[in-house]
Design an enzyme around this catalytic site. Structure first.
Site, PDB file in Angstrom:
ATOM      1  CG  ASP A  15      22.005  14.446  14.798  1.00 31.04           C
ATOM      2  OD1 ASP A  15      22.857  14.084  13.630  1.00 31.04           O
ATOM      3  OD2 ASP A  15      22.807  15.170  15.432  1.00 31.04           O
ATOM      4  CG  HIS A  17      26.058  13.557  13.396  1.00 31.56           C
ATOM      5  ND1 HIS A  17      25.587  13.899  12.120  1.00 31.56           N
ATOM      6  CD2 HIS A  17      26.929  13.233  11.418  1.00 31.56           C
ATOM      7  CE1 HIS A  17      25.807  14.315  10.864  1.00 31.56           C
ATOM      8  NE2 HIS A  17      26.664  13.954  11.004  1.00 31.56           N
TER       9      HIS A  17
END
Lengths: 141, 456
Positions: A15, A17
């Site tokens: 991930d 983000h």
């Protein structure tokens, strides 16, 4: 005076983000924690290695891409194996794919061994208060 | 020709002396005589000076001002003890390698009684004790200090470069070794930070002040002023000078050096190693700009068996299995078959050592497709590659051998240099340049620039 508790932050797995974990890191630092920010795309094994070396009291993971469950299968067991069974584990973000009830996520990740699970729009101050309380319970703060 | 500087390498098998004319930045004589470190190191040195003296006049001042490095009597033997293998143990190992040490043991986590016994039997010159970031874990390093305190006095010196908060307790634990325990800054003060410089300096101080004494190398002080560093450090200093240049003279920029010896192969990179392509994720342990790795299982003389084994996976020339036997024990090749075989072995040595030194790309599948994760240094864009050491210098086809260091088509995941200029240090004077760089960097740089031969 006791030294500030160390917490590790980062997004788990692939991930990318990164905003969430940056905001989180800043907020916990301002609240008096010693933050070890690992940034984005941190493997579960790296969280474990860093927790060992830094003697961390808690790991605060974030994930927005819906794959955290896969990333964290067996994580708590690995933590226990590494002698880190009493490190507090928090996770927050979009933890599953598609429309579903947050309660499901919460139950799932608690089963995986996380002490607290937060939805995408959680109140950071509440999380900070939670951690102080949990640390006190463990007599670590 | 009064301005002669003598540069010495006390090796295990040979004592080498290079005489440089500092007015012309040229080598005027090179001598190589069998080492006499086991009896009296000055005998071999005297012989080498005599040999030099037959081609150029050397004065007492020349002799006094000589600089020396040493890898004799086993080199600088170090054991590294850290906490997590990928973090402080790795950081400690890199710091020791950067200081020119030979790593004879590496341990992680809390030491067991059996491991302490193993360390006792290794009996290292220096034990580097790391563990914990500053303010991080204290338990493991303190435990290890206490375990080592219970050992007999087999460890000659301790360098402690771990969690600063644990220093006081370690000091108490190791009080019996008082004058042999040296504290320096943490090699990994925080996650993602690698701080080897103070540790390197401390190791070198101990080497100069204590270790060469213990190994009988200090006897040379009767003839010359000082032995200033371990030989691999001199190689590293030379590589740094050639890459970075010095005040008043520019260097070649980022580079890679491969030194194939009889027992080991050293690789030095002076390069940032940052990703050359986009969309690459990096590991969290940063790579040092100046990096040394050493392959203890690759060498043309004592480790030819490893190379033979590695060759099995490749296309081999006719009669390879028979021919290689004639090269055992470091014999130089005679006749075409042996030359082809020797070249292949040397190329495989270069290839393997460089492949282990450089980084690699790992493909990881994420929700948005492939992601590349880079482990180690990306050296694909490095513009200069320097070959040295007997394994390369005594090859018939040096270009073919050095090309073993290059990136191969279809194997982009191994981040070896793609199109560097190939240079050869065929007189094997890199150590001399490293020594000279400490006192006359401009002269040293000018000398090596003249000496390096371009290979097409």
């Amino acid at each position: 005076m006791k030294k500030a508790p160390t917490v590790i932050t980062g997004t788990v797995g692939m991930d990318a983000h990164v905003i969430g974990t940056k905001v989180l890191s800043r907020a916990f630092k301002d609240a008096g924690f010693n933050v070890v920010p690992l940034g984005m795309q941190v493997s579960p094994e790296e969280f474990i290695r860093v927790a060992q070396e830094t003697d961390a009291s808690a790991i605060l993971m974030t994930s927005l891409y819906g794959m955290a469950e896969l990333d964290l299968k067996g994580f708590k067991e690995k933590m226990m194996e590494a002698g880190l069974g009493d490190v507090i584990l928090y996770i927050g973000g979009i933890l599953g794919i598609g429309r579903h009830d947050f309660k499901e996520d919460e139950a799932k990740f608690k089963k995986l061994g996380f002490d607290r699970v937060y939805p995408p729009e959680a109140d950071l101050n509440a999380a900070i208060a939670d951690l102080w309380a949990d640390l006190k319970k463990k007599k670590k703060a | 020709m009064d301005n002669i500087r003598l540069l010495i390498d006390f090796g295990s098998t040979f004592t080498k002396v290079v005489a440089v004319d500092l007015d012309r930045d040229e080598i005027v004589a090179i001598a190589r005589v069998p080492s006499t470190v086991d009896t009296d190191i000055t005998i071999g040195l005297e012989q080498a000076f005599k040999e030099i003296g037959s081609s150029v006049k050397i004065t007492e001042t020349n002799r006094r001002k000589a600089l020396a490095c040493s890898s004799a009597a086993g080199g600088l033997r170090m054991v590294c003890v850290g906490f997590v293998p990928e973090l402080t143990s790795e950081a400690a190992t890199r710091a020791a390698l950067g200081a020119g040490a030979k790593i004879v043991g590496r341990f992680s986590y809390e030491l067991s009684r059996q491991e302490v016994e193993e360390i006792e039997s290794i009996s290292p010159d220096i034990l580097l004790l790391a563990g914990g970031t500053d303010g991080g874990n204290e338990k493991v390093i303190v435990h290890n200090a206490k375990m080592l305190a219970g050992s007999d006095h087999a460890v000659k010196n301790f360098v402690v470069a771990g969690n600063k908060s644990a220093q006081d307790e370690i000091k108490i634990a190791l009080r019996d070794f008082d004058d042999r325990v040296y504290f320096t800054r943490n090699v990994m003060p925080e996650i993602g930070v690698f701080d080897a410089e103070p540790c390197n300096k401390k190791i070198r101080d101990i080497f100069i002040n204590h270790i060469i004494q213990a190994k009988g190398i200090a006897k040379a002080k009767a003839m010359i002023d000082d032995v200033i560093m371990p030989t691999p450090s001199a190689g590293l200093e030379a590589a740094k000078l050639i890459a970075n240049g010095c005040e008043g003279a520019s260097g070649f920029g980022e580079l890679l050096v491969v030194d194939v010896g009889g027992a080991t192969t050293n690789v030095y990179s002076i390069a940032s190693g940052k990703p050359s392509g986009g969309a690459v994720v990096l590991d969290h342990l940063p790579e040092p700009f100046v990096k040394r790795t050493v392959e203890g299982d690759i060498g043309l003389k004592y480790n030819i068996a490893t190379l033979e084994e590695l060759c099995r996976a490749r296309e081999r020339p006719q009669n390879f299995d028979r021919t290689i036997k004639n090269l055992y024990g470091g014999k130089l090749p005679v006749g075409e078959e042996e030359i082809i075989c020797h070249d292949l072995l040397s190329r495989v040595a270069v290839d393997t050592a460089v492949t282990r030194h450089v980084g690699r790309l790992e493909v990881v599948y994420g929700p948005s497709g492939q992601v590349l994760v880079q482990h180690g240094k990306d050296l694909t864009q490095v513009k200069t590659l320097i070959g040295t050491g007997g394994g390369i210098v005594f090859s018939a086809n040096q270009g073919y051998v050095l090309q073993g260091a290059l990136s191969q088509a279809g194997n982009d995941a191994i981040l070896k240099p793609k199109a560097p200029k190939l240079l050869l240090d065929d007189c094997y004077i890199l150590f001399a340049v490293g020594l000279l760089s400490q006192v006359e960097p401009v002269r040293a740089l000018s000398l090596i620039k003249k000496q390096l031969k371009l290979i097409q």
